[in-house]
Design a protein around this motif. Structure first.
Motif, PDB file in Angstrom:
ATOM      1  N   ASP A   1       8.408  -0.623  -3.939  1.00 47.84           N
ATOM      2  CA  ASP A   1       7.160  -0.394  -3.195  1.00 47.84           C
ATOM      3  C   ASP A   1       6.155  -1.496  -3.494  1.00 47.84           C
ATOM      4  O   ASP A   1       5.397  -1.914  -2.611  1.00 47.84           O
ATOM      5  CB  ASP A   1       6.564   0.971  -3.561  1.00 47.84           C
TER       6      ASP A   1
ATOM      7  N   THR B   1       0.401   2.378   0.562  1.00 45.48           N
ATOM      8  CA  THR B   1       0.892   3.483  -0.260  1.00 45.48           C
ATOM      9  C   THR B   1       2.414   3.555  -0.188  1.00 45.48           C
ATOM     10  O   THR B   1       3.032   3.055   0.748  1.00 45.48           O
ATOM     11  CB  THR B   1       0.299   4.833   0.198  1.00 45.48           C
TER      12      THR B   1
ATOM     13  N   GLY C   1       0.495   4.942  -4.879  1.00 46.90           N
ATOM     14  CA  GLY C   1       1.437   6.015  -4.621  1.00 46.90           C
ATOM     15  C   GLY C   1       1.140   6.781  -3.357  1.00 46.90           C
ATOM     16  O   GLY C   1       0.331   6.379  -2.524  1.00 46.90           O
ATOM     17  N   SER C   2       1.796   7.916  -3.226  1.00 48.51           N
ATOM     18  CA  SER C   2       1.800   8.693  -1.995  1.00 48.51           C
ATOM     19  C   SER C   2       0.404   9.172  -1.589  1.00 48.51           C
ATOM     20  O   SER C   2      -0.405   9.567  -2.432  1.00 48.51           O
ATOM     21  CB  SER C   2       2.712   9.910  -2.176  1.00 48.51           C
ATOM     22  N   SER C   3       0.158   9.158  -0.275  1.00 43.43           N
ATOM     23  CA  SER C   3      -1.100   9.687   0.253  1.00 43.43           C
ATOM     24  C   SER C   3      -1.139  11.210   0.154  1.00 43.43           C
ATOM     25  O   SER C   3      -2.185  11.821   0.351  1.00 43.43           O
ATOM     26  CB  SER C   3      -1.280   9.246   1.709  1.00 43.43           C
ATOM     27  N   ARG C   4      -0.006  11.845  -0.163  1.00 41.28           N
ATOM     28  CA  ARG C   4       0.052  13.305  -0.328  1.00 41.28           C
ATOM     29  C   ARG C   4      -0.308  13.721  -1.756  1.00 41.28           C
ATOM     30  O   ARG C   4      -0.427  14.911  -2.045  1.00 41.28           O
ATOM     31  CB  ARG C   4       1.455  13.825  -0.007  1.00 41.28           C
ATOM     32  N   SER C   5      -0.459  12.751  -2.633  1.00 40.74           N
ATOM     33  CA  SER C   5      -0.684  13.035  -4.046  1.00 40.74           C
ATOM     34  C   SER C   5      -2.165  12.961  -4.384  1.00 40.74           C
ATOM     35  O   SER C   5      -2.789  11.903  -4.262  1.00 40.74           O
ATOM     36  CB  SER C   5       0.107  12.029  -4.902  1.00 40.74           C
TER      37      SER C   5
ATOM     38  N   ASP D   1       5.848   5.021  -3.112  1.00 41.26           N
ATOM     39  CA  ASP D   1       6.335   5.973  -4.113  1.00 41.26           C
ATOM     40  C   ASP D   1       6.151   5.482  -5.546  1.00 41.26           C
ATOM     41  O   ASP D   1       6.814   5.954  -6.468  1.00 41.26           O
ATOM     42  CB  ASP D   1       7.817   6.284  -3.874  1.00 41.26           C
TER      43      ASP D   1
END
Length: 351
Positions: free
Chosen positions: A231, A224, A192-196, A226
């Motif tokens: 994905d 990475t 998943g997201s690198s912001r998570s 979503d």
């Protein structure tokens, strides 16, 4: 301890009556499974504390009236369905009705006064199945005196946001250790997201296991997105088209893993003979893939139940020991993983 706004709570009444918060809740919601004497005592105390006056008219005599609001981000899927089932199961045990909405995260389009409307409709708390509740939503709920519990947020350590999650780092480590034990040394990650922070914990667990085993992690082996099926297809394709493709892939969700399996199929690769795949979540998707998916079980139904009980405690004015709770993950081995095959896509160093 009385609530800071001076209002009586379920906990206040329960202490006065010498019964549990659940029993008081059943009386408030009109449940029939309370003894006549206990019901009379609780109703008398509710009146003394002026609690009955705060009940919405729709709640009178209606056990099915929703007291907890669950809000979702995006469409209902296998992941959110298991969480909601856990909330509903725990609500049924506590005699609490649950309503479900799908507007979470849409703060720009949220009607003004929505939180006040929830409180006026008799809601006692809100459970959010979202990546990141908007600050405007959190502020509105706070003004309406509605506690918020978030399930599996992007960043669980955010201050003053109560949340329930799972041991993502340990789960990622268990997935990689399983593949290492099968002899794999070229192990990719599609997550998943690198912001998570949640997804990063899974990736860091995977990296920690490989680094402890002295196995390098090339940059091309980490993708990475979503955490969706598409994905997995895109990330799997990118890795499987490398000159030295992975012999195994750890995917950050079951949907992503299903996409990786499809990317392998499109290239004529067999799972698990040519490629082992591990997912994360243990949703229905894991049992519908071919072969069935080895995955890290995230206790989604249990997380929903814990969130419901935590929301009730907050609504009752109780103080929590911690604002974030993590439940244990577990590796579930099925048919999508197998020992590394020597030859073909095998590691050059072990041919």
């Amino acid at each position: 301890m009385p609530p800071r706004d001076g209002r009586a709570t379920l906990s206040t009444v329960a202490r006065s009556a010498g019964v549990s918060v659940t029993t008081v809740s059943k009386v408030v919601n009109g449940r029939p499974d309370v003894g006549a004497g206990t019901r009379a005592l609780v109703e008398s105390l509710l009146a003394q504390h002026d609690y009955i006056g705060r009940r919405s008219p729709a709640a009178e005599g209606s056990p099915a009236t929703a007291r907890i609001e669950v809000v979702l981000e995006g469409d209902l899927n296998a992941y959110s369905t298991k969480i909601i089932q856990g909330v509903l199961d725990a609500g049924g045990e506590a005699g609490i009705g649950v309503a479900i909405g799908t507007q979470a995260g849409a703060d720009a389009s949220r009607p003004r006064g929505w939180a006040r409307d929830l409180a006026a409709a008799g809601r006692r708390a809100v459970i959010a199945v979202v990546d990141e509740p908007p600050s405007t939503d959190r502020a509105a709920l706070s003004r309406a005196h509605l506690p918020l519990v978030v399930i599996a947020p992007l960043n669980p350590q955010r201050e003053r946001v109560t949340s329930v999650g799972s041991t993502n780092f340990a789960g990622g480590m268990a997935a990689a250790q399983h593949l290492l034990a099968l002899g794999h040394r070229r192990i990719g990650y599609v997550g998943g997201s690198s912001r998570s922070a949640r997804d990063q914990a899974r990736m860091h667990g995977y990296r920690a296991a490989l680094e402890a085993a002295g196995v390098p992690v090339p940059d091309d082996y980490q993708r990475t997105g979503d955490s969706r099926y598409q994905d997995g297809i895109a990330g799997g394709a990118a890795q499987l088209d490398l000159p030295e493709r992975p012999t195994a892939v750890f995917a950050g969700s079951d949907e992503t893993a299903a996409g990786v399996i499809e990317a392998a199929r499109a290239r004529g690769l067999r799972v698990p003979d040519d490629l082992s795949v591990v997912g994360f979540d243990d949703t229905e998707v894991a049992r519908l893939t071919s072969p069935p998916l080895t995955t890290v079980r995230q206790p989604l139904r249990e997380m929903g139940g814990v969130a419901l009980r935590t929301a009730l405690r907050l609504a009752a004015g109780e103080k929590l020991d911690s604002h974030h709770v993590e439940l244990a993950t577990e590796l579930i081995v099925r048919g999508s993983t197998a020992a590394r095959q020597v030859g073909g896509g095998a590691d050059p160093a072990t041919r």
